[in-house]
Motif scaffolding. Structure first.
Motif, PDB file in Angstrom:
ATOM      1  N   ARG A  59       0.830  -1.210   0.000  1.00 34.07           N
ATOM      2  CA  ARG A  59       0.000   0.000   0.000  1.00 34.07           C
ATOM      3  C   ARG A  59       0.861   1.255   0.000  1.00 34.07           C
ATOM      4  NH1 ARG A  59      -4.214  -2.444   4.286  1.00 34.07           N
ATOM      5  NH2 ARG A  59      -5.701  -3.289   2.781  1.00 34.07           N
ATOM      6  N   ILE A  60       1.901   1.253   0.801  1.00 29.23           N
ATOM      7  CA  ILE A  60       2.813   2.400   0.847  1.00 29.23           C
ATOM      8  C   ILE A  60       3.472   2.592  -0.514  1.00 29.23           C
ATOM      9  CG2 ILE A  60       4.998   3.214   1.833  1.00 29.23           C
ATOM     10  CD1 ILE A  60       4.071   1.851   4.496  1.00 29.23           C
ATOM     11  N   LYS A  63       0.945   4.138  -2.886  1.00 31.38           N
ATOM     12  CA  LYS A  63       0.645   5.516  -2.508  1.00 31.38           C
ATOM     13  C   LYS A  63       1.773   6.445  -2.941  1.00 31.38           C
ATOM     14  CE  LYS A  63      -2.580   4.736   1.228  1.00 31.38           C
ATOM     15  NZ  LYS A  63      -2.884   4.868   2.643  1.00 31.38           N
ATOM     16  N   LYS A  64       3.012   5.994  -2.780  1.00 26.56           N
ATOM     17  CA  LYS A  64       4.158   6.797  -3.217  1.00 26.56           C
ATOM     18  C   LYS A  64       4.150   6.961  -4.729  1.00 26.56           C
ATOM     19  CE  LYS A  64       7.360   5.864   0.549  1.00 26.56           C
ATOM     20  NZ  LYS A  64       8.635   5.248   0.928  1.00 26.56           N
ATOM     21  N   LEU A  66       1.507   6.903  -6.713  1.00 28.18           N
ATOM     22  CA  LEU A  66       0.416   7.795  -7.081  1.00 28.18           C
ATOM     23  C   LEU A  66       0.740   9.238  -6.737  1.00 28.18           C
ATOM     24  CD1 LEU A  66      -2.668   5.656  -6.001  1.00 28.18           C
ATOM     25  CD2 LEU A  66      -1.905   6.142  -8.328  1.00 28.18           C
ATOM     26  N   SER A  67       1.365   9.465  -5.593  1.00 33.18           N
ATOM     27  CA  SER A  67       1.690  10.835  -5.205  1.00 33.18           C
ATOM     28  C   SER A  67       2.782  11.423  -6.095  1.00 33.18           C
ATOM     29  CB  SER A  67       2.082  10.911  -3.737  1.00 33.18           C
ATOM     30  OG  SER A  67       3.298  10.241  -3.505  1.00 33.18           O
ATOM     31  N   LYS A  72      -4.688  11.786  -7.154  1.00 31.60           N
ATOM     32  CA  LYS A  72      -5.332  11.786  -5.846  1.00 31.60           C
ATOM     33  C   LYS A  72      -6.019  10.471  -5.505  1.00 31.60           C
ATOM     34  CE  LYS A  72      -4.533  16.112  -4.815  1.00 31.60           C
ATOM     35  NZ  LYS A  72      -3.804  16.539  -3.699  1.00 31.60           N
ATOM     36  N   LYS A  73      -6.084   9.529  -6.427  1.00 33.59           N
ATOM     37  CA  LYS A  73      -6.751   8.245  -6.190  1.00 33.59           C
ATOM     38  C   LYS A  73      -6.082   7.517  -5.030  1.00 33.59           C
ATOM     39  CE  LYS A  73      -8.011   3.962  -8.451  1.00 33.59           C
ATOM     40  NZ  LYS A  73      -7.858   3.137  -9.634  1.00 33.59           N
ATOM     41  N   GLU A  74      -6.896   6.925  -4.173  1.00 31.33           N
ATOM     42  CA  GLU A  74      -6.358   6.220  -3.016  1.00 31.33           C
ATOM     43  C   GLU A  74      -6.502   4.726  -3.161  1.00 31.33           C
ATOM     44  OE1 GLU A  74      -7.306   7.455   0.860  1.00 31.33           O
ATOM     45  OE2 GLU A  74      -7.317   9.578   0.359  1.00 31.33           O
ATOM     46  N   ILE A  75      -5.567   3.999  -2.587  1.00 34.07           N
ATOM     47  CA  ILE A  75      -5.617   2.540  -2.514  1.00 34.07           C
ATOM     48  C   ILE A  75      -6.037   2.205  -1.091  1.00 34.07           C
ATOM     49  CG2 ILE A  75      -4.264   0.433  -2.641  1.00 34.07           C
ATOM     50  CD1 ILE A  75      -3.791   1.400  -5.250  1.00 34.07           C
ATOM     51  N   SER A  76      -7.078   1.438  -0.935  1.00 33.82           N
ATOM     52  CA  SER A  76      -7.534   1.098   0.423  1.00 33.82           C
ATOM     53  C   SER A  76      -6.809  -0.108   0.957  1.00 33.82           C
ATOM     54  CB  SER A  76      -9.034   0.828   0.416  1.00 33.82           C
ATOM     55  OG  SER A  76      -9.359  -0.139  -0.537  1.00 33.82           O
TER      56      SER A  76
END
Length: 76
Positions: A59-60, A63-64, A66-67, A72-76
């Protein structure tokens, strides 16, 4: 040489064979988590810890990614 000490204590996971807690995760996240968890197993980490840590680090990782793309899409 003790045979028990040279054998892996846990079965590594692969495509189609992964921990149940990974079942409902997106495919890319699941594949990365399996990759990380398998590396941890090779290092002798307990299976339960490897499963949880693999998912958290995957997940980290995403997120890195995507950022860094400015998404702005999030992974749950």
């Amino acid at each position: 040489m003790n045979i028990e000490s040279t054998q892996k204590k846990c079965m590594p996971w692969y495509n189609g064979n992964y921990p149940p807690s990974y079942k409902n995760q997106p495919v890319s996240l699941r594949e990365k988590a399996v990759e990380i968890a398998n590396q941890l197993l090779e290092q002798g980490v307990d299976e339960g810890i490897a499963i949880a840590t693999g998912l958290k680090r995957a997940r980290i990782f995403f997120k890195k990614q995507l950022s860094s793309r400015g998404t702005k899409k999030e992974i749950s």
